[in-house]
Design an enzyme around this catalytic site. Structure first.
Site, short mmCIF file in Angstrom:
data_model
loop_
_atom_site.label_atom_id
_atom_site.label_comp_id
_atom_site.label_asym_id
_atom_site.label_seq_id
_atom_site.Cartn_x
_atom_site.Cartn_y
_atom_site.Cartn_z
N TYR A 107 -15.25 82.00 -11.12
CA TYR A 107 -13.80 81.81 -11.11
C TYR A 107 -13.38 82.09 -9.68
CZ TYR A 107 -14.39 82.88 -16.12
OH TYR A 107 -14.81 82.91 -17.43
N CYS A 110 -11.73 85.51 -8.90
CA CYS A 110 -12.43 86.74 -9.29
C CYS A 110 -12.93 87.46 -8.04
CB CYS A 110 -13.59 86.39 -10.21
SG CYS A 110 -14.83 87.67 -10.39
N PHE A 112 -15.29 89.64 -7.68
CA PHE A 112 -16.75 89.72 -7.65
C PHE A 112 -17.35 88.40 -7.17
CE2 PHE A 112 -15.32 92.76 -10.90
CZ PHE A 112 -15.83 93.92 -10.35
N CYS A 113 -16.76 87.29 -7.60
CA CYS A 113 -17.20 85.98 -7.10
C CYS A 113 -16.87 85.82 -5.63
CB CYS A 113 -16.54 84.87 -7.91
SG CYS A 113 -16.94 84.88 -9.67
#
Length: 377
Positions: A107, A110, A112-113
């Site tokens: 995503y 996001c 973390f992405c």
């Protein structure tokens, strides 16, 4: 199930999977898969600490103790194997990055992405992006691990799935420095199931902030043991603290929540109906959830103050005598903190952060370093 119901359900049960993967309830735990994530190079089941009846705290402690033992085992195995690998390596190697074909399932909003993209771009690793529909998640139906980011790495005839942003980064950095086969490297980051103090099942990964390098290789990356320890400490801080300040700040007021979901819908992969429902119902839901997160993480009445304090704490840790925590170039901690903060760009929380803290010069330096290194992908 009606589209509206699916969106609301994703908002609640997926929480931050739809937005910044920080809201609502924790993601449901899914079975560890073979050859996916860190179940073992041969495709067998990874180490699992099964949940049993009894005290959640004791179960969590037992699982973590088992994880520590497994981590020591894998680390010791690596030390023995590293000497053989080093002797076998050719003096002149093909570019390691050219041997990998990477696909990132994500995503865009996001954090973390965003961390993973910052790492890939800074290290000039070409990759394909697959934006995942946050409601249906059909793009990752091949995986029993249902969170993002997921990175699929094709190396010759071998295909590996890597899960968890910090493990992805540590495994790839180890690969770039050491030249060890990625299939071997991922076995040093075993997946473990445990039960936390709230009685929830969680998956953790052993050694996830540690690069599996021998002494000579470590000297290529770090100026000393203190630099290695410092990098690990702040990478974990980004995951354990900084990331939890995002949702309470971007959903702080109804207006900010609506602006955040407008951005999420524009940047994400939504259908027309799903997007309209997500924008308004999602904004309302996450505004309410952000208040719960504020209480859970014991934030101040004005959550901006926690964000400002975190930013200035980071700037103080970097110090005035070096442009980055990594010295003359960003290290993995620099990239992690930058990746987390980047998801707020274009929102009031980001503008306030730049205005009321001393972080902007460092932030722009990292941005410039990534831009200069980044290939087209």
């Amino acid at each position: 199930m009606a589209p509206a119901t699916r969106v609301v359900r994703a908002l609640w049960t997926g929480g931050c999977a739809l937005a910044w993967r920080l809201g609502g309830r924790p993601q449901p735990l899914l079975p560890t898969q073979s050859r996916a994530g860190f179940a073992g190079a041969a495709g067998g089941q990874g180490p699992v600490a099964a949940a049993r009846k009894g005290s959640p705290r004791l179960l969590g402690a037992a699982a973590l103790a088992l994880g520590g033992a497994l981590g020591l085992y894998h680390t010791a195995r690596w030390h023995l194997h590293a000497q053989d690998l080093h002797a076998e390596r050719s003096a002149v190697q093909l570019s390691l990055s050219s041997r990998l074909q990477l696909t990132l399932y994500q995503y865009k909003t996001c954090p973390f992405c965003s961390k993973v993209r910052a790492f890939l771009d800074f290290h000039a690793l070409p990759y394909q992006v697959v934006e995942v529909n946050p409601v249906l998640r059909a793009e990752i139906k091949f995986s029993s691990y249902r969170k993002v980011p997921i990175l699929v790495a094709q190396e010759g005839e071998s295909s590996q799935q890597l899960n968890d942003s910090s493990v992805i980064i540590s495994a790839l950095k180890t690969y770039l420095v050491s030249g060890q086969p990625l299939e071997e490297i991922i076995t040093y980051y075993p997946a473990m199931k445990a039960v936390n103090d709230q009685g929830k099942e969680v998956t953790e990964f052993g050694n996830k902030y540690w690069l599996m390098l021998n002494e000579k290789e470590a000297q290529q990356v770090y100026s000393g043991k203190e630099a290695r320890t410092e990098e690990m400490k702040w990478r974990q801080w980004a995951d354990d603290w900084l990331v939890h300040l995002i949702s309470p700040n971007v959903y702080r007021t109804p207006t900010e929540a609506l602006a955040s979901f407008d951005y999420i819908v524009r940047e994400g992969k939504f259908g027309a109906v799903e997007g309209a429902v997500a924008k308004y119902m999602g904004a309302a839901a996450m505004y309410l959830i952000s208040k719960r997160l504020k209480s859970r993480h014991r934030l101040q009445d004005n959550v901006r103050e926690d964000l400002y304090e975190a930013a200035d704490k980071w700037v103080a840790a970097v110090g005035k005598d070096r442009p980055f925590m990594g010295g003359q170039k960003p290290n993995l901690a620099d990239l992690a903190v930058y990746g987390v903060l980047r998801v707020m760009e274009g929102l009031d929380a980001f503008d306030d952060l730049m205005q009321h803290t001393h972080i902007q010069p460092w932030y722009l330096r990292v941005e410039r370093a990534i831009t200069e290194a980044s290939p087209a992908h």
